[in-house]
Design a protein around this motif. Structure first.
Motif, mmCIF file in Angstrom:
data_model
loop_
_atom_site.group_PDB
_atom_site.id
_atom_site.type_symbol
_atom_site.label_atom_id
_atom_site.label_comp_id
_atom_site.label_asym_id
_atom_site.label_seq_id
_atom_site.Cartn_x
_atom_site.Cartn_y
_atom_site.Cartn_z
ATOM 1 N N ALA A 56 -41.790 -17.914 -29.474
ATOM 2 C CA ALA A 56 -42.980 -17.144 -28.886
ATOM 3 C C ALA A 56 -42.365 -17.075 -27.252
ATOM 4 N N THR A 57 -41.479 -17.915 -26.871
ATOM 5 C CA THR A 57 -40.964 -17.639 -25.538
ATOM 6 C C THR A 57 -39.902 -16.506 -25.549
ATOM 7 N N ASN A 58 -39.334 -16.352 -26.573
ATOM 8 C CA ASN A 58 -38.331 -15.091 -26.647
ATOM 9 C C ASN A 58 -38.933 -14.032 -26.897
ATOM 10 N N ALA A 59 -39.999 -13.974 -27.829
ATOM 11 C CA ALA A 59 -40.625 -12.660 -28.057
ATOM 12 C C ALA A 59 -41.500 -12.133 -26.801
ATOM 13 N N LEU A 60 -41.975 -13.067 -26.065
ATOM 14 C CA LEU A 60 -42.901 -12.950 -24.723
ATOM 15 C C LEU A 60 -41.556 -12.245 -23.702
ATOM 16 N N LEU A 61 -40.566 -12.744 -23.538
ATOM 17 C CA LEU A 61 -39.769 -12.287 -22.716
ATOM 18 C C LEU A 61 -39.297 -10.822 -23.154
ATOM 19 N N PHE A 62 -38.876 -10.877 -24.321
ATOM 20 C CA PHE A 62 -38.203 -9.651 -24.779
ATOM 21 C C PHE A 62 -39.344 -8.469 -24.529
ATOM 22 N N GLY A 63 -40.837 -8.743 -24.879
ATOM 23 C CA GLY A 63 -41.794 -7.755 -24.698
ATOM 24 C C GLY A 63 -42.086 -7.321 -23.466
ATOM 25 N N LEU A 64 -41.932 -8.307 -22.289
ATOM 26 C CA LEU A 64 -41.918 -8.072 -20.874
ATOM 27 C C LEU A 64 -40.847 -7.221 -20.304
ATOM 28 N N LEU A 65 -39.353 -7.532 -21.059
ATOM 29 C CA LEU A 65 -38.298 -6.881 -20.491
ATOM 30 C C LEU A 65 -38.310 -5.625 -20.914
ATOM 31 N N GLY A 86 -43.169 -0.120 -27.467
ATOM 32 C CA GLY A 86 -42.402 -1.540 -28.323
ATOM 33 C C GLY A 86 -42.792 -2.625 -27.425
ATOM 34 N N GLY A 87 -42.844 -2.446 -26.242
ATOM 35 C CA GLY A 87 -43.245 -3.637 -25.381
ATOM 36 C C GLY A 87 -44.657 -4.054 -25.680
ATOM 37 N N ALA A 88 -45.668 -3.293 -25.760
ATOM 38 C CA ALA A 88 -46.929 -3.657 -25.894
ATOM 39 C C ALA A 88 -47.259 -4.077 -27.232
ATOM 40 N N ASN A 89 -46.671 -3.517 -28.385
ATOM 41 C CA ASN A 89 -46.717 -3.942 -29.460
ATOM 42 C C ASN A 89 -45.978 -5.473 -29.794
ATOM 43 N N CYS A 90 -45.145 -5.637 -29.289
ATOM 44 C CA CYS A 90 -44.592 -7.130 -29.107
ATOM 45 C C CYS A 90 -45.478 -7.884 -28.459
ATOM 46 N N LEU A 91 -45.840 -7.722 -27.298
ATOM 47 C CA LEU A 91 -46.618 -8.663 -26.545
ATOM 48 C C LEU A 91 -48.037 -8.736 -27.430
ATOM 49 N N ASN A 92 -48.565 -7.627 -28.053
ATOM 50 C CA ASN A 92 -49.849 -7.809 -28.704
ATOM 51 C C ASN A 92 -49.445 -8.911 -30.070
ATOM 52 N N GLN A 93 -48.420 -8.895 -30.565
ATOM 53 C CA GLN A 93 -48.113 -9.809 -31.834
ATOM 54 C C GLN A 93 -47.778 -11.315 -30.958
ATOM 55 N N TRP A 94 -47.347 -11.262 -29.849
ATOM 56 C CA TRP A 94 -47.343 -12.544 -29.164
ATOM 57 C C TRP A 94 -48.610 -13.239 -28.867
#
Length: 136
Positions: A96-105, A64-72
Protein backbone atom coordinates in the motif's frame (compact mmCIF):
# COMPACT_ATOMS: atom_id res chain seq x y z
CA UNK A 1 28.76 -10.18 2.14
CA UNK A 2 27.59 -10.33 -1.46
CA UNK A 3 28.49 -7.41 -3.74
CA UNK A 4 25.54 -5.60 -5.29
CA UNK A 5 25.06 -5.77 -9.03
CA UNK A 6 23.09 -3.60 -11.43
CA UNK A 7 20.26 -6.13 -11.38
CA UNK A 8 19.77 -5.54 -7.63
CA UNK A 9 18.38 -2.09 -8.47
CA UNK A 10 16.00 -3.05 -11.26
CA UNK A 11 12.27 -3.40 -10.84
CA UNK A 12 11.22 -6.96 -11.68
CA UNK A 13 8.97 -7.16 -14.74
CA UNK A 14 5.96 -8.55 -12.84
CA UNK A 15 6.16 -5.57 -10.45
CA UNK A 16 6.37 -3.18 -13.41
CA UNK A 17 3.22 -4.75 -14.85
CA UNK A 18 1.49 -4.27 -11.49
CA UNK A 19 2.45 -0.59 -11.35
CA UNK A 20 1.13 -0.14 -14.88
CA UNK A 21 -2.09 -1.92 -13.87
CA UNK A 22 -2.62 0.75 -11.20
CA UNK A 23 -2.88 3.35 -13.99
CA UNK A 24 -5.99 1.67 -15.52
CA UNK A 25 -4.80 2.68 -18.97
CA UNK A 26 -7.88 1.34 -20.78
CA UNK A 27 -10.05 3.74 -18.81
CA UNK A 28 -7.48 6.50 -19.15
CA UNK A 29 -7.34 6.07 -22.93
CA UNK A 30 -10.94 7.32 -23.19
CA UNK A 31 -9.91 10.57 -21.49
CA UNK A 32 -6.91 10.88 -23.80
CA UNK A 33 -9.07 10.37 -26.91
CA UNK A 34 -11.47 13.06 -25.67
CA UNK A 35 -8.52 15.37 -25.07
CA UNK A 36 -7.25 14.83 -28.62
CA UNK A 37 -10.69 15.51 -30.07
CA UNK A 38 -10.99 18.77 -28.12
CA UNK A 39 -7.52 19.83 -29.23
CA UNK A 40 -8.21 19.15 -32.90
CA UNK A 41 -11.63 20.81 -32.82
CA UNK A 42 -10.02 24.03 -31.61
CA UNK A 43 -6.83 23.76 -33.70
CA UNK A 44 -6.00 25.66 -36.85
CA UNK A 45 -3.58 24.70 -39.59
CA UNK A 46 -0.86 26.67 -37.77
CA UNK A 47 -1.44 25.09 -34.35
CA UNK A 48 1.73 23.28 -33.22
CA UNK A 49 1.36 19.69 -32.01
CA UNK A 50 3.96 19.90 -29.22
CA UNK A 51 1.46 21.35 -26.71
CA UNK A 52 -0.80 18.36 -27.42
CA UNK A 53 2.05 16.00 -26.59
CA UNK A 54 2.70 17.74 -23.26
CA UNK A 55 -1.03 17.83 -22.53
CA UNK A 56 -1.47 14.11 -23.21
CA UNK A 57 1.57 13.18 -21.14
CA UNK A 58 0.46 15.41 -18.26
CA UNK A 59 -3.09 14.08 -18.32
CA UNK A 60 -1.78 10.52 -18.45
CA UNK A 61 0.26 11.16 -15.31
CA UNK A 62 -2.51 13.00 -13.46
CA UNK A 63 -5.23 10.54 -14.50
CA UNK A 64 -3.02 7.53 -13.84
CA UNK A 65 -2.14 8.98 -10.45
CA UNK A 66 -5.82 9.45 -9.63
CA UNK A 67 -6.59 5.87 -10.69
CA UNK A 68 -3.69 4.58 -8.59
CA UNK A 69 -4.71 6.58 -5.52
CA UNK A 70 -8.32 5.46 -5.95
CA UNK A 71 -7.20 1.83 -5.87
CA UNK A 72 -5.10 2.61 -2.80
CA UNK A 73 -8.14 4.13 -1.07
CA UNK A 74 -10.40 1.21 -1.99
CA UNK A 75 -7.95 -1.67 -1.49
CA UNK A 76 -9.89 -3.20 1.44
CA UNK A 77 -13.21 -3.17 -0.41
CA UNK A 78 -11.47 -4.44 -3.55
CA UNK A 79 -10.14 -7.43 -1.62
CA UNK A 80 -13.72 -8.52 -0.83
CA UNK A 81 -15.11 -8.23 -4.36
CA UNK A 82 -14.74 -11.05 -6.85
CA UNK A 83 -14.18 -8.66 -9.78
CA UNK A 84 -11.40 -6.65 -8.09
CA UNK A 85 -9.68 -9.00 -5.68
CA UNK A 86 -6.89 -9.85 -8.15
CA UNK A 87 -5.78 -6.24 -8.57
CA UNK A 88 -2.19 -5.60 -7.42
CA UNK A 89 -3.05 -4.16 -3.98
CA UNK A 90 -5.73 -6.63 -2.79
CA UNK A 91 -3.63 -9.51 -4.13
CA UNK A 92 -0.66 -8.12 -2.11
CA UNK A 93 1.65 -7.99 -5.14
CA UNK A 94 2.42 -4.36 -4.26
CA UNK A 95 2.49 -2.73 -0.86
CA UNK A 96 0.00 0.00 0.00
CA UNK A 97 2.87 2.38 0.80
CA UNK A 98 4.49 1.87 -2.60
CA UNK A 99 1.17 2.39 -4.40
CA UNK A 100 0.49 5.56 -2.39
CA UNK A 101 3.93 6.99 -3.15
CA UNK A 102 3.70 6.02 -6.82
CA UNK A 103 0.26 7.62 -7.18
CA UNK A 104 1.34 10.84 -5.47
CA UNK A 105 4.59 11.03 -7.42
CA UNK A 106 3.04 10.65 -10.86
CA UNK A 107 0.16 12.99 -9.95
CA UNK A 108 2.56 15.73 -8.89
CA UNK A 109 4.72 15.11 -11.96
CA UNK A 110 1.65 15.51 -14.16
CA UNK A 111 0.59 18.74 -12.43
CA UNK A 112 4.09 20.17 -12.76
CA UNK A 113 4.31 19.24 -16.44
CA UNK A 114 0.90 20.72 -17.24
CA UNK A 115 1.62 23.91 -15.29
CA UNK A 116 5.04 24.30 -16.87
CA UNK A 117 4.34 23.32 -20.49
CA UNK A 118 0.61 23.74 -21.10
CA UNK A 119 -1.33 26.46 -19.24
CA UNK A 120 -2.96 27.35 -15.93
CA UNK A 121 -6.50 26.63 -17.09
CA UNK A 122 -5.57 23.05 -18.00
CA UNK A 123 -3.70 22.75 -14.70
CA UNK A 124 -6.75 23.85 -12.69
CA UNK A 125 -9.14 21.66 -14.69
CA UNK A 126 -6.88 18.63 -14.26
CA UNK A 127 -6.60 19.31 -10.51
CA UNK A 128 -10.38 19.66 -10.14
CA UNK A 129 -10.88 16.39 -12.08
CA UNK A 130 -8.23 14.62 -9.99
CA UNK A 131 -9.67 15.86 -6.68
CA UNK A 132 -13.29 15.18 -7.59
CA UNK A 133 -12.46 11.63 -8.70
CA UNK A 134 -10.74 10.93 -5.40
CA UNK A 135 -12.89 12.84 -2.91
CA UNK A 136 -16.42 13.15 -4.30
Amino acid sequence: MKARTDTDYQIPLPALADYLALLKFRLLSLVLISTCMGFFISATAQTPLLPLLFTLLGITLVGGGANCLNQWMERDADSRMLRTRLRPLPALRLTATNALLFGLLISVAGFVLIGWQVNRLTLWLSFISWASYLFL
